[in-house]
Enzyme design. Structure first.
Site, PDB file in Angstrom:
ATOM      1  N   HIS A  17      16.224  -1.898  21.024  1.00  0.00           N
ATOM      2  CA  HIS A  17      17.311  -2.308  21.910  1.00  0.00           C
ATOM      3  C   HIS A  17      16.969  -1.921  23.348  1.00  0.00           C
ATOM      4  O   HIS A  17      15.885  -1.383  23.621  1.00  0.00           O
ATOM      5  CB  HIS A  17      18.655  -1.745  21.450  1.00  0.00           C
ATOM      6  CG  HIS A  17      18.719  -0.238  21.368  1.00  0.00           C
ATOM      7  ND1 HIS A  17      18.682   0.573  22.478  1.00  0.00           N
ATOM      8  CD2 HIS A  17      18.805   0.593  20.296  1.00  0.00           C
ATOM      9  CE1 HIS A  17      18.765   1.840  22.102  1.00  0.00           C
ATOM     10  NE2 HIS A  17      18.831   1.890  20.775  1.00  0.00           N
ATOM     11  N   HIS A  20      15.443   1.493  24.319  1.00  0.00           N
ATOM     12  CA  HIS A  20      14.001   1.658  24.130  1.00  0.00           C
ATOM     13  C   HIS A  20      13.242   0.924  25.249  1.00  0.00           C
ATOM     14  O   HIS A  20      12.286   1.439  25.824  1.00  0.00           O
ATOM     15  CB  HIS A  20      13.547   1.092  22.779  1.00  0.00           C
ATOM     16  CG  HIS A  20      14.311   1.643  21.607  1.00  0.00           C
ATOM     17  ND1 HIS A  20      15.033   0.840  20.758  1.00  0.00           N
ATOM     18  CD2 HIS A  20      14.464   2.903  21.154  1.00  0.00           C
ATOM     19  CE1 HIS A  20      15.596   1.590  19.817  1.00  0.00           C
ATOM     20  NE2 HIS A  20      15.271   2.851  20.031  1.00  0.00           N
ATOM     21  N   CYS A 125      19.202  18.198  10.513  1.00  0.00           N
ATOM     22  CA  CYS A 125      19.736  16.832  10.642  1.00  0.00           C
ATOM     23  C   CYS A 125      18.618  15.849  10.377  1.00  0.00           C
ATOM     24  O   CYS A 125      17.660  15.758  11.156  1.00  0.00           O
ATOM     25  CB  CYS A 125      20.328  16.568  12.028  1.00  0.00           C
ATOM     26  SG  CYS A 125      20.810  14.816  12.204  1.00  0.00           S
ATOM     27  N   CYS A 128      18.070  13.276  13.298  1.00  0.00           N
ATOM     28  CA  CYS A 128      17.330  13.797  14.458  1.00  0.00           C
ATOM     29  C   CYS A 128      15.954  14.291  14.032  1.00  0.00           C
ATOM     30  O   CYS A 128      15.105  14.524  14.882  1.00  0.00           O
ATOM     31  CB  CYS A 128      18.008  15.009  15.071  1.00  0.00           C
ATOM     32  SG  CYS A 128      19.609  14.762  15.766  1.00  0.00           S
ATOM     33  N   CYS A 143      26.135  17.492  13.040  1.00  0.00           N
ATOM     34  CA  CYS A 143      25.164  17.208  14.095  1.00  0.00           C
ATOM     35  C   CYS A 143      25.938  16.708  15.308  1.00  0.00           C
ATOM     36  O   CYS A 143      26.692  15.741  15.202  1.00  0.00           O
ATOM     37  CB  CYS A 143      24.174  16.145  13.635  1.00  0.00           C
ATOM     38  SG  CYS A 143      23.210  15.489  15.006  1.00  0.00           S
ATOM     39  N   HIS A 146      24.735  12.874  15.932  1.00  0.00           N
ATOM     40  CA  HIS A 146      25.037  11.833  14.937  1.00  0.00           C
ATOM     41  C   HIS A 146      26.379  12.017  14.241  1.00  0.00           C
ATOM     42  O   HIS A 146      26.784  11.163  13.458  1.00  0.00           O
ATOM     43  CB  HIS A 146      23.909  11.766  13.907  1.00  0.00           C
ATOM     44  CG  HIS A 146      22.611  11.309  14.500  1.00  0.00           C
ATOM     45  ND1 HIS A 146      21.614  12.188  14.859  1.00  0.00           N
ATOM     46  CD2 HIS A 146      22.180  10.077  14.846  1.00  0.00           C
ATOM     47  CE1 HIS A 146      20.603  11.508  15.380  1.00  0.00           C
ATOM     48  NE2 HIS A 146      20.920  10.226  15.392  1.00  0.00           N
ATOM     49  N   LYS A 294      26.697   6.038  24.809  1.00  0.00           N
ATOM     50  CA  LYS A 294      25.254   5.805  24.777  1.00  0.00           C
ATOM     51  C   LYS A 294      25.008   4.556  23.951  1.00  0.00           C
ATOM     52  O   LYS A 294      25.603   4.358  22.901  1.00  0.00           O
ATOM     53  CB  LYS A 294      24.562   6.996  24.115  1.00  0.00           C
ATOM     54  CG  LYS A 294      23.058   6.809  24.075  1.00  0.00           C
ATOM     55  CD  LYS A 294      22.352   7.856  23.232  1.00  0.00           C
ATOM     56  CE  LYS A 294      20.856   7.559  23.173  1.00  0.00           C
ATOM     57  NZ  LYS A 294      20.198   8.235  22.071  1.00  0.00           N
ATOM     58  N   LYS A 297      21.680   2.423  18.175  1.00  0.00           N
ATOM     59  CA  LYS A 297      21.741   1.657  16.942  1.00  0.00           C
ATOM     60  C   LYS A 297      22.951   2.065  16.109  1.00  0.00           C
ATOM     61  O   LYS A 297      23.692   1.230  15.612  1.00  0.00           O
ATOM     62  CB  LYS A 297      20.454   1.894  16.155  1.00  0.00           C
ATOM     63  CG  LYS A 297      20.403   1.200  14.825  1.00  0.00           C
ATOM     64  CD  LYS A 297      19.132   1.549  14.079  1.00  0.00           C
ATOM     65  CE  LYS A 297      19.342   2.687  13.122  1.00  0.00           C
ATOM     66  NZ  LYS A 297      19.716   2.370  11.781  1.00  0.00           N
TER      67      LYS A 297
END
Ligand code: MSP
Length: 500
Positions: A17, A20, A125, A128, A143, A146, A294, A297
């Site tokens: 996306h 990246h 996690c 991560c 986490c 996440h 943010k 995904k």
């Protein structure tokens, strides 16, 4: 004279996306600029294919991690090509060349006495791929990134003696104040180091998907060490038949703040443990946000770079990202914001400056830039622009450098308005002044476009060709005497059509 720049390698656990693409575009701007300065550049990007982040996603999809990687790695490779990244190599951590070299380096760290066997107990996690300390945990042992509940893990594994590198790291930070930039990120990393470093797991005993620990093949190397090492391993096999390590190491890294700890703390320590020189430096950028969040995904709020590029081209996307969000900070992007900048800045300011300059030279001087003198008034605003721009890019101040170049675009538009060449052309009232104005416009546009080339590689290529400019480097910038033939161009940034 050698410059090596890298992006993070992206997990193959979802489609690429804009987040990246952002890091890759940033590294590309730096790579292209350095090439323009005559440096020998190696630019690396790629995919991170081992560890839980990929293994768990594969399980969810009912495929093997290798199948998932083989499907998604080409998507990341395609993304790099679509945003016009000029990377010299695309690494996949599943490459044999990478795996072999990882084992060699990890073995060296072991042989140098920085590895021991122990029991890990704590929070992990899997998304991560990170072992969380108590102070990093979210409420209810979750986490913080996440928002998933973490399980407490106890395992026998190999440890890297990170604690032994606290002092060497503090020294490194002291000796090289620009090791991590911007400054506030350096302070963050240094605070983390100073609060005391704990040893970290170097291996995972219950995972099959990874690079085997050379002296204990029942375990795989913890994905972060295998991943970080990509920056080093790529040089040994990234160019057929050559080992580029001596030429290009150490690297300059570009990454976002989410992976600061791994790059700014674990990585230099691990390299020192292996007897390898730490990185040349790193720039930590912020997040692209959609609204308040943010882009990621797992949140599903992604702007698809492929769609934007299909409609507007890669240059517009590259421009927008560094213009809209001050590089280094977090900032929001949106389709509406994109369209506004596309229209008001790319089309109306730069595109228009280019078309009218070319059109007037064609109309008033038959398509040849008239030889004339430099206009002192304009020259004043261009004075020192190139070294200033280079200096900003040395510090990876991508938005500030772009802002400086854009000031020149605006200055040139003002020059057109003030000097009114169409009036000068009426009955050739003042042919010498008209020569001077057209010459200075062509020169100003040429210089500005050369500076902007790393941000707008396709546009600059077309425009420099239309201006009769052969050079692409900053050393060739000089001044031209006039006499070049120009060609007219269709609009560089055509009006936005509503999507079909
Ligand atoms: N595989 C690890 C990195 C290993 S590097 C040795 C990883 N991969 S990732 O796929 O999660 O990519 C994280 C990186 O992608 C960030 O550090 C950043 O460079 C980029 N970004 C992902 N989303 C982003 C935004 N929304 N905004 C800005 N950059 C983002 O972590």
């Amino acid at each position: 004279m050698a410059f090596y720049v890298t992006t993070p390698i992206y997990y193959v656990n979802g489609e690429p996306h804009l987040g990246h693409a952002y890091s890759t575009m940033a590294a590309d701007v730096v790579a292209r600029h350095m090439r323009q300065r005559g440096e020998e550049v190696f630019f690396l990007t790629g995919t991170d294919e081992f560890g839980e982040p990929v293994a768990q996603q594969a399980e969810r999809e009912g495929v093997t991690p290798r199948e998932l990687g083989d499907r998604l790695a080409p998507r990341f490779k395609e993304m790099a090509a679509r945003i016009d990244a000029s990377n010299d190599f695309f690494i996949r951590t599943t490459d044999e060349g990478h795996m072999k070299r990882v084992q060699e380096v990890v073995q060296r760290v072991h042989d140098n006495g920085h590895v021991y066997e122990g029991t890990y107990e704590g929070w992990y996690c899997p998304r991560c791929a990170d072992f969380k300390t108590e102070s990093e945990l979210g409420p209810g042992n979750t986490c913080p990134i996440h928002k998933i509940e973490l399980t407490r893990e106890q395992q026998q594994n190999w440890f890297f003696r990170l604690s032994a590198f606290q002092e060497p790291l503090e020294r490194l930070y002291e000796e090289r104040p620009d090791f991590v930039t911007p400054d506030f990120r350096r302070n963050e990393a240094l605070a983390f180091i100073r609060q005391g470093l704990q040893d970290v797991s170097l291996s995972r005993p219950n995972l099959k998907w990874g690079v085997p620990v050379p002296w204990d093949p029942e375990q795989v190397i913890y994905v972060w060490f295998d991943a970080l090492l990509n920056y080093y391993t790529a040089l040994s096999y990234g160019r057929e038949g050559e080992d580029l390590t001596a030429t290009f190491w150490p690297a300059f890294h570009i990454l976002a703040k989410d992976i600061l700890k791994f790059h700014a703390v674990y990585w230099p320590a691990f390299l020192m443990a292996a007897g390898i020189e730490p990185p040349r430096g790193m720039f930590i950028h912020g997040y692209l946000l959609m609204g308040e969040h943010k882009m990621s995904k797992s949140l599903g709020n992604v702007l698809d770079p492929f769609q934007v590029i299909d409609r507007f081209g890669a240059d517009a996307l590259r421009y927008y990202c560094f213009r809209e969000v001050s590089f280094g900070q977090d900032g929001s992007v949106s389709p509406a914001g994109f369209e506004t900048r596309y229209e008001t800045e790319l089309a109306n300011e730069y595109g228009n400056l280019a078309s009218r300059t070319l059109a007037m030279i064609e109309r008033y001087r038959d398509g040849t830039v008239p030889p004339a003198a430099v206009d002192a008034e304009l020259a004043e605003d261009f004075e020192g622009a190139v070294p200033r721009f280079s200096e900003l890019l040395d510090r990876v101040e991508l938005s500030q450098a772009l802002e400086d170049a854009w000031k020149l675009v605006r200055r040139l538009n003002r020059y057109v308005e003030e000097s009114r060449p169409w009036d000068l052309a009426k009955d050739e009232a003042d042919p010498e002044r008209l020569d001077e104005v057209l010459y200075n416009l062509a020169e100003g546009l040429r210089v500005t476009t050369l500076l902007l080339a790393p941000y707008l590689p396709q546009t600059s290529e077309r425009l420099l060709a239309a201006l009769g400019e052969q050079g692409r480097g900053l050393a060739d910038l000089g001044s031209r005497p006039g006499g070049q033939r120009i060609e007219r161009l269709p609009p560089l940034f055509p009006k936005i059509e509503a999507p079909a």
